[in-house]
Design an enzyme around this catalytic site. Structure first.
Site, PDB file in Angstrom:
ATOM      1  N   HIS A 262     -26.595  33.401   6.968  1.00 47.64           N
ATOM      2  CA  HIS A 262     -25.423  32.129   6.273  1.00 47.64           C
ATOM      3  C   HIS A 262     -25.477  30.608   6.811  1.00 47.64           C
ATOM      4  O   HIS A 262     -23.822  30.412   7.139  1.00 47.64           O
ATOM      5  CB  HIS A 262     -24.533  32.347   5.246  1.00 47.64           C
ATOM      6  CG  HIS A 262     -24.714  32.551   4.039  1.00 47.64           C
ATOM      7  ND1 HIS A 262     -23.612  32.865   3.087  1.00 47.64           N
ATOM      8  CD2 HIS A 262     -24.295  30.671   3.980  1.00 47.64           C
ATOM      9  CE1 HIS A 262     -23.625  32.022   1.728  1.00 47.64           C
ATOM     10  NE2 HIS A 262     -24.472  30.653   2.363  1.00 47.64           N
TER      11      HIS A 262
ATOM     12  N   ARG B 259     -29.565  19.068  -6.196  1.00 47.42           N
ATOM     13  CA  ARG B 259     -29.628  18.324  -5.093  1.00 47.42           C
ATOM     14  C   ARG B 259     -30.149  18.538  -3.825  1.00 47.42           C
ATOM     15  O   ARG B 259     -31.094  18.259  -3.508  1.00 47.42           O
ATOM     16  CB  ARG B 259     -28.380  17.721  -4.535  1.00 47.42           C
ATOM     17  CG  ARG B 259     -27.381  17.242  -5.885  1.00 47.42           C
ATOM     18  CD  ARG B 259     -25.875  17.275  -5.502  1.00 47.42           C
ATOM     19  NE  ARG B 259     -26.254  15.990  -4.230  1.00 47.42           N
ATOM     20  CZ  ARG B 259     -24.805  15.729  -3.302  1.00 47.42           C
ATOM     21  NH1 ARG B 259     -24.519  17.162  -3.344  1.00 47.42           N
ATOM     22  NH2 ARG B 259     -25.040  14.466  -2.448  1.00 47.42           N
TER      23      ARG B 259
ATOM     24  N   GLU C 149     -23.514  40.373   1.371  1.00 51.09           N
ATOM     25  CA  GLU C 149     -23.021  39.699   2.583  1.00 51.09           C
ATOM     26  C   GLU C 149     -22.067  39.694   3.000  1.00 51.09           C
ATOM     27  O   GLU C 149     -21.285  39.494   3.796  1.00 51.09           O
ATOM     28  CB  GLU C 149     -23.532  38.434   3.049  1.00 51.09           C
ATOM     29  CG  GLU C 149     -23.498  37.505   2.231  1.00 51.09           C
ATOM     30  CD  GLU C 149     -24.093  36.514   2.466  1.00 51.09           C
ATOM     31  OE1 GLU C 149     -23.713  35.452   2.990  1.00 51.09           O
ATOM     32  OE2 GLU C 149     -25.605  36.137   2.689  1.00 51.09           O
TER      33      GLU C 149
ATOM     34  N   ALA D 254     -30.593  29.970  -0.265  1.00 51.22           N
ATOM     35  CA  ALA D 254     -29.374  30.252  -2.135  1.00 51.22           C
ATOM     36  C   ALA D 254     -28.244  30.997  -1.823  1.00 51.22           C
ATOM     37  O   ALA D 254     -27.624  31.012  -1.088  1.00 51.22           O
ATOM     38  CB  ALA D 254     -29.792  29.662  -2.844  1.00 51.22           C
ATOM     39  N   ARG D 255     -28.457  32.184  -2.769  1.00 50.46           N
ATOM     40  CA  ARG D 255     -27.563  33.227  -2.376  1.00 50.46           C
ATOM     41  C   ARG D 255     -28.489  34.211  -2.696  1.00 50.46           C
ATOM     42  O   ARG D 255     -29.937  34.586  -2.773  1.00 50.46           O
ATOM     43  CB  ARG D 255     -27.077  33.337  -3.862  1.00 50.46           C
ATOM     44  CG  ARG D 255     -26.043  32.315  -3.899  1.00 50.46           C
ATOM     45  CD  ARG D 255     -24.920  32.640  -3.098  1.00 50.46           C
ATOM     46  NE  ARG D 255     -23.292  31.979  -3.191  1.00 50.46           N
ATOM     47  CZ  ARG D 255     -23.418  31.041  -1.711  1.00 50.46           C
ATOM     48  NH1 ARG D 255     -24.126  30.589  -0.970  1.00 50.46           N
ATOM     49  NH2 ARG D 255     -22.640  30.287  -2.324  1.00 50.46           N
TER      50      ARG D 255
ATOM     51  N   ASP E  93     -31.467  33.334   4.741  1.00 50.83           N
ATOM     52  CA  ASP E  93     -30.337  33.199   5.180  1.00 50.83           C
ATOM     53  C   ASP E  93     -28.801  33.502   4.341  1.00 50.83           C
ATOM     54  O   ASP E  93     -27.471  33.721   5.048  1.00 50.83           O
ATOM     55  CB  ASP E  93     -30.039  30.820   5.163  1.00 50.83           C
ATOM     56  CG  ASP E  93     -28.730  31.314   5.842  1.00 50.83           C
ATOM     57  OD1 ASP E  93     -28.419  31.172   7.003  1.00 50.83           O
ATOM     58  OD2 ASP E  93     -28.498  30.674   5.481  1.00 50.83           O
TER      59      ASP E  93
ATOM     60  N   ALA F 245     -31.349  28.224  -6.260  1.00 50.46           N
ATOM     61  CA  ALA F 245     -30.680  28.168  -7.314  1.00 50.46           C
ATOM     62  C   ALA F 245     -30.087  28.493  -7.379  1.00 50.46           C
ATOM     63  O   ALA F 245     -29.575  29.343  -6.720  1.00 50.46           O
ATOM     64  CB  ALA F 245     -31.574  29.006  -9.041  1.00 50.46           C
TER      65      ALA F 245
END
Length: 323
Positions: free
Chosen positions: A289, A149, A257, A227-228, A252, A199
Site C-alpha cells: 500500500h 482524479r 490488510e 485502490a482498495r 498494492d 473505484a
C-alpha cells in the site's frame, strides 16, 4: 491534535504549526485501545489507514476527542455510522493523483515486461533470454474501472503510450472525450488485456471483481489494483491465477490488510493465508500500500488533515468532512 505515525510526517506537521497555530503530540504506533490514552486532552486525532472501529471511536470520545482526521482518500477503515451516532466528526483527504497514477502504470509495465522474473534470474546470473519475452504496453487494451482524479490521470498516461482504453461508467466526463471508449461492464472485462481498479470501497463495489467477472475475462489478462483490496474477491483471484486465466496480478492493496501494512513484521508469522498464497506465485507483485507514498503527497495529506480539523472546529463547510 494527536498524530499516529509520525516518523515520515513530523517535518510537515512542524512546518505548518506557524501557519495554522496548533499544538500536537505524536507516536509511531497505530491507534488501539491500549495507547488511546496518549490522545487524552486533545481535540482531534489524525490517523492513517487502520482498523478504526466502534470501540476505538467510543474510547477516544470518552477521552474528549471530538474529531478524527484520516490522512487517506479512503475512509472505509472507520466506522462512519457509529461516528455519526456518537457525534464525532470525521474527515478524509485528497491529494494530487499523479503519484498513484504513475505507480499504477509502473506496475503495468513491470507485468508486461516480466521484470520480477527477469531480476530473479539475474540474481543467480541466468542471463539467457528464454522465458523473458515481454509485450509492449502500447499494444494493450486497458479497462479502467473508476474515473475519479486518479483514474483520469492513469488514462492520460496510457494514451501517451498509445493504449486503447475502455471505460464503463454511468457518467461520461468531458475531460475524457476522445481518449476512451465507453462500453458495457462485461465488454470491458471481455476485451481488456489489462484491467486496473480505481473505484472507491463501498457496499456496491464489494468484490466487484468476483468469479463471474474472471470467467468473462480473456485468458492471460493482467489485474492491477492500487485502490482498495475489497474490490477483488481474493479467493476468486487465486483460482484464476491457478487456472492461468490471469497471467499477472499487481496488487498494492489486498483484503484484510488493516494492522498488517505500515508495521515492521520481520520474523513474524503473518496470519493472512490469502496473502501467503499470493506471495507464492511468481507472477504476482504485492507492494504494501505504497502507491501514494511520495514527499508531495505526504505533505498534501498532512496539510489537508489539519485544514479539515480547523474547519470542523469552526463549523466551516469542507467537502472532505464526512460527518
Amino acid at each position: 491534535m494527536y498524530c499516529f505515525r509520525e516518523f515520515d510526517e513530523k517535518e510537515f506537521f512542524d512546518e505548518l504549526v506557524g501557519k495554522y497555530g496548533y499544538t500536537y503530540g505524536y507516536t509511531a504506533e497505530h491507534p488501539n485501545l491500549k495507547n488511546a490514552k496518549l490522545a487524552e486532552g486533545y481535540d482531534a486525532v489524525s490517523v492513517t489507514v487502520c482498523d478504526f472501529n466502534a470501540k476505538l471511536l467510543d474510547c477516544f470520545r470518552e477521552l474528549g476527542v471530538k474529531y478524527v482526521a484520516t490522512r487517506s482518500i479512503g475512509y472505509d477503515h472507520i466506522d462512519i455510522q457509529h461516528a455519526k451516532k456518537i457525534g464525532m466528526k470525521v474527515s478524509h483527504v485528497s491529494y494530487e493523483p499523479d503519484s498513484v497514477a504513475e505507480y499504477t502504470v509502473m506496475l503495468m509495465m513491470m507485468g508486461c515486461r516480466r521484470i520480477c522474473h527477469i531480476l530473479d534470474r539475474a540474481r543467480i546470473q541466468d542471463f539467457s533470454l528464454k522465458g523473458k519475452l515481454g509485450k509492449d504496453l502500447g499494444d494493450c487494451t486497458v479497462g479502467v474501472i473508476g474515473t475519479g482524479r486518479i483514474g483520469m490521470a492513469v488514462i492520460k498516461y496510457l494514451k501517451a503510450f498509445g493504449c486503447r482504453v475502455l471505460v464503463n461508467t454511468s457518467h461520461q466526463k468531458e475531460e475524457l472525450s476522445g481518449l476512451v471508449e465507453y462500453t458495457e461492464f462485461d465488454t470491458l472485462l471481455k476485451e481488456s488485456d489489462i484491467i486496473t481498479l480505481h473505484a472507491s470501497a463501498s457496499k456496491e463495489n464489494y468484490h466487484l471483481i468476483d468469479k463471474k467477472a474472471f470467467d468473462i475475462m480473456k485468458n492471460g489478462v493482467m489485474i492491477v489494483n492500487t485502490a482498495r483490496g475489497t474490490l477483488i474477491d481474493t479467493d476468486a483471484l487465486i483460482d484464476a491465477l491457478e487456472k492461468g486465466k490471469v497471467s499477472h496480478a499487481a496488487l498494492d492493496v489486498i483484503e484484510n490488510e488493516y494492522g498488517l501494512y505500515y508495521i515492521n513484521r520481520m520474523g513474524n508469522c503473518i496470519i493472512n493465508r490469502q496473502m501467503a498464497v499470493l506471495k507464492s506465485f511468481p507472477n504476482v507483485i504485492l507492494s504494501p500500500h505504497t502507491a501514494f507514498y511520495t514527499r508531495k503527497v505526504v505533505s498534501n495529506m498532512v496539510e489537508k488533515a489539519i485544514q479539515c480539523i480547523c474547519d470542523m472546529e469552526k463549523n466551516v463547510e469542507n467537502p472532505l468532512i464526512i460527518t
